[in-house]
Scaffold this motif. Structure first.
Motif, PDB file in Angstrom:
ATOM      1  N   LEU A   1      41.889-136.254 -12.488  1.00 52.73           N
ATOM      2  CA  LEU A   1      40.980-135.537 -11.611  1.00 52.73           C
ATOM      3  C   LEU A   1      41.617-135.359 -10.247  1.00 52.73           C
ATOM      4  N   GLN A   2      41.472-134.163  -9.690  1.00 56.89           N
ATOM      5  CA  GLN A   2      41.962-133.906  -8.337  1.00 56.89           C
ATOM      6  C   GLN A   2      40.964-132.989  -7.639  1.00 56.89           C
ATOM      7  N   SER A   3      40.704-133.253  -6.368  1.00 57.67           N
ATOM      8  CA  SER A   3      39.812-132.387  -5.598  1.00 57.67           C
ATOM      9  C   SER A   3      40.361-132.194  -4.195  1.00 57.67           C
ATOM     10  N   ARG A   4      40.027-131.031  -3.635  1.00 55.82           N
ATOM     11  CA  ARG A   4      40.484-130.697  -2.281  1.00 55.82           C
ATOM     12  C   ARG A   4      39.502-129.684  -1.686  1.00 55.82           C
ATOM     13  N   VAL A   5      39.564-129.539  -0.376  1.00 54.32           N
ATOM     14  CA  VAL A   5      38.747-128.556   0.301  1.00 54.32           C
ATOM     15  C   VAL A   5      39.674-127.507   0.890  1.00 54.32           C
ATOM     16  N   GLU A   6      39.381-126.262   0.629  1.00 55.51           N
ATOM     17  CA  GLU A   6      40.176-125.149   1.179  1.00 55.51           C
ATOM     18  C   GLU A   6      39.386-124.453   2.262  1.00 55.51           C
TER      19      GLU A   6
ATOM     20  N   THR B   1      32.167-124.804   6.946  1.00 52.18           N
ATOM     21  CA  THR B   1      31.995-124.370   5.564  1.00 52.18           C
ATOM     22  C   THR B   1      33.365-124.208   4.950  1.00 52.18           C
ATOM     23  N   GLY B   2      33.508-124.661   3.728  1.00 56.94           N
ATOM     24  CA  GLY B   2      34.778-124.532   3.011  1.00 56.94           C
ATOM     25  C   GLY B   2      34.527-124.425   1.525  1.00 56.94           C
ATOM     26  N   THR B   3      35.605-124.335   0.776  1.00 59.12           N
ATOM     27  CA  THR B   3      35.517-124.254  -0.676  1.00 59.12           C
ATOM     28  C   THR B   3      36.069-125.537  -1.278  1.00 59.12           C
ATOM     29  N   LEU B   4      35.221-126.227  -2.020  1.00 56.65           N
ATOM     30  CA  LEU B   4      35.632-127.426  -2.733  1.00 56.65           C
ATOM     31  C   LEU B   4      36.246-126.984  -4.050  1.00 56.65           C
ATOM     32  N   VAL B   5      37.463-127.455  -4.332  1.00 61.03           N
ATOM     33  CA  VAL B   5      38.157-127.137  -5.578  1.00 61.03           C
ATOM     34  C   VAL B   5      38.351-128.444  -6.342  1.00 61.03           C
ATOM     35  N   VAL B   6      37.773-128.516  -7.549  1.00 63.87           N
ATOM     36  CA  VAL B   6      37.877-129.707  -8.390  1.00 63.87           C
ATOM     37  C   VAL B   6      38.619-129.300  -9.663  1.00 63.87           C
ATOM     38  N   THR B   7      39.701-130.017  -9.969  1.00 61.54           N
ATOM     39  CA  THR B   7      40.515-129.725 -11.148  1.00 61.54           C
ATOM     40  C   THR B   7      40.532-130.939 -12.066  1.00 61.54           C
ATOM     41  N   VAL B   8      40.208-130.708 -13.335  1.00 60.94           N
ATOM     42  CA  VAL B   8      40.216-131.752 -14.357  1.00 60.94           C
ATOM     43  C   VAL B   8      41.259-131.385 -15.400  1.00 60.94           C
ATOM     44  N   SER B   9      42.100-132.361 -15.745  1.00 60.17           N
ATOM     45  CA  SER B   9      43.105-132.157 -16.786  1.00 60.17           C
ATOM     46  C   SER B   9      42.887-133.174 -17.893  1.00 60.17           C
ATOM     47  N   VAL B  10      42.889-132.681 -19.127  1.00 60.06           N
ATOM     48  CA  VAL B  10      42.807-133.531 -20.309  1.00 60.06           C
ATOM     49  C   VAL B  10      43.841-133.004 -21.291  1.00 60.06           C
TER      50      VAL B  10
ATOM     51  N   GLU C   1      46.733-131.062 -22.552  1.00 59.14           N
ATOM     52  CA  GLU C   1      47.345-129.809 -22.073  1.00 59.14           C
ATOM     53  C   GLU C   1      46.323-128.885 -21.418  1.00 59.14           C
ATOM     54  N   SER C   2      45.056-129.228 -21.495  1.00 57.04           N
ATOM     55  CA  SER C   2      43.986-128.380 -20.965  1.00 57.04           C
ATOM     56  C   SER C   2      43.704-128.707 -19.500  1.00 57.04           C
ATOM     57  N   ARG C   3      43.559-127.662 -18.699  1.00 51.34           N
ATOM     58  CA  ARG C   3      43.253-127.815 -17.267  1.00 51.34           C
ATOM     59  C   ARG C   3      42.077-126.904 -16.923  1.00 51.34           C
ATOM     60  N   THR C   4      41.047-127.480 -16.302  1.00 49.90           N
ATOM     61  CA  THR C   4      39.851-126.731 -15.950  1.00 49.90           C
ATOM     62  C   THR C   4      39.584-126.892 -14.462  1.00 49.90           C
ATOM     63  N   GLU C   5      39.253-125.787 -13.794  1.00 47.75           N
ATOM     64  CA  GLU C   5      39.020-125.818 -12.345  1.00 47.75           C
ATOM     65  C   GLU C   5      37.651-125.228 -12.037  1.00 47.75           C
ATOM     66  N   ARG C   6      36.969-125.847 -11.094  1.00 51.01           N
ATOM     67  CA  ARG C   6      35.679-125.344 -10.596  1.00 51.01           C
ATOM     68  C   ARG C   6      35.755-125.253  -9.084  1.00 51.01           C
ATOM     69  N   ARG C   7      35.114-124.238  -8.519  1.00 53.20           N
ATOM     70  CA  ARG C   7      35.062-124.033  -7.071  1.00 53.20           C
ATOM     71  C   ARG C   7      33.605-123.980  -6.631  1.00 53.20           C
ATOM     72  N   ARG C   8      33.316-124.656  -5.525  1.00 52.85           N
ATOM     73  CA  ARG C   8      31.963-124.648  -4.966  1.00 52.85           C
ATOM     74  C   ARG C   8      32.058-124.475  -3.452  1.00 52.85           C
ATOM     75  N   GLU C   9      31.233-123.619  -2.922  1.00 49.14           N
ATOM     76  CA  GLU C   9      31.126-123.451  -1.477  1.00 49.14           C
ATOM     77  C   GLU C   9      30.346-124.651  -0.937  1.00 49.14           C
ATOM     78  N   VAL C  10      30.814-125.240   0.159  1.00 50.83           N
ATOM     79  CA  VAL C  10      30.137-126.405   0.720  1.00 50.83           C
ATOM     80  C   VAL C  10      30.080-126.273   2.243  1.00 50.83           C
ATOM     81  N   SER C  11      28.892-126.542   2.794  1.00 48.32           N
ATOM     82  CA  SER C  11      28.697-126.551   4.247  1.00 48.32           C
ATOM     83  C   SER C  11      28.303-127.956   4.664  1.00 48.32           C
ATOM     84  N   VAL C  12      28.946-128.441   5.740  1.00 50.88           N
ATOM     85  CA  VAL C  12      28.679-129.792   6.210  1.00 50.88           C
ATOM     86  C   VAL C  12      28.472-129.752   7.718  1.00 50.88           C
TER      87      VAL C  12
END
Length: 130
Positions: free
Chosen positions: A125-130, A77-86, A88-99
């Motif tokens: 767009l950038q994504s990573r798992v923490e 289980t980890g935290t998926l972090v997805v960051t979108v930049s358009v 000057e605006s930057r928005t981030e979402r986090r989702r718990e994910v189990s695999v």
């Protein structure tokens, strides 16, 4: 024909090919690239972003689809972090994910406050798992 004339002619031919307008880029400034694997504390196993893509939701906002894989020897289980930049605006979402061990899971992340049209015109767009 002398050598200088031939070289001059060759130079003109190459210059003519380079003088046309280059093709314009379309789509995001930086194409989506999967994040690096992230080790899970204490287990030595890892979750990683294997693939990601974007599409337009029914109401026009940006929807990101991320495939997370587990290359380890146990369920993770980890935290998926997805960051979108358009712009000057930057928005981030986090989702718990189990695999499950050796498995993969697709996670859909909606960015209701980011218009797909704005993103496709120069977003990144950038994504990573923490």
């Amino acid at each position: 024909m002398d050598r200088r004339a031939v070289l001059h002619l060759v130079g003109l031919v190459f210059a003519a090919g380079c003088s046309s307008n280059p093709p314009r880029a379309t789509g995001p400034r930086t194409p989506p690239t999967p994040g690096e694997p992230t080790a899970t504390a204490g287990s030595g196993a890892s979750l990683a972003v294997a693939d990601q893509g974007v599409d337009e939701a029914d109401d026009g906002h940006l929807r990101v689809r991320v495939t997370v894989t587990n290359r380890g020897g146990s369920d993770q289980t980890g935290t998926l972090v997805v960051t979108v930049s358009v712009g000057e605006s930057r928005t981030e979402r986090r989702r718990e994910v189990s695999v499950a061990t050796g498995g993969e899971r697709e996670v859909v992340v909606d960015f209701e406050d980011v218009a797909y049209e704005d993103f496709s015109g120069g977003g990144s767009l950038q994504s990573r798992v923490e």
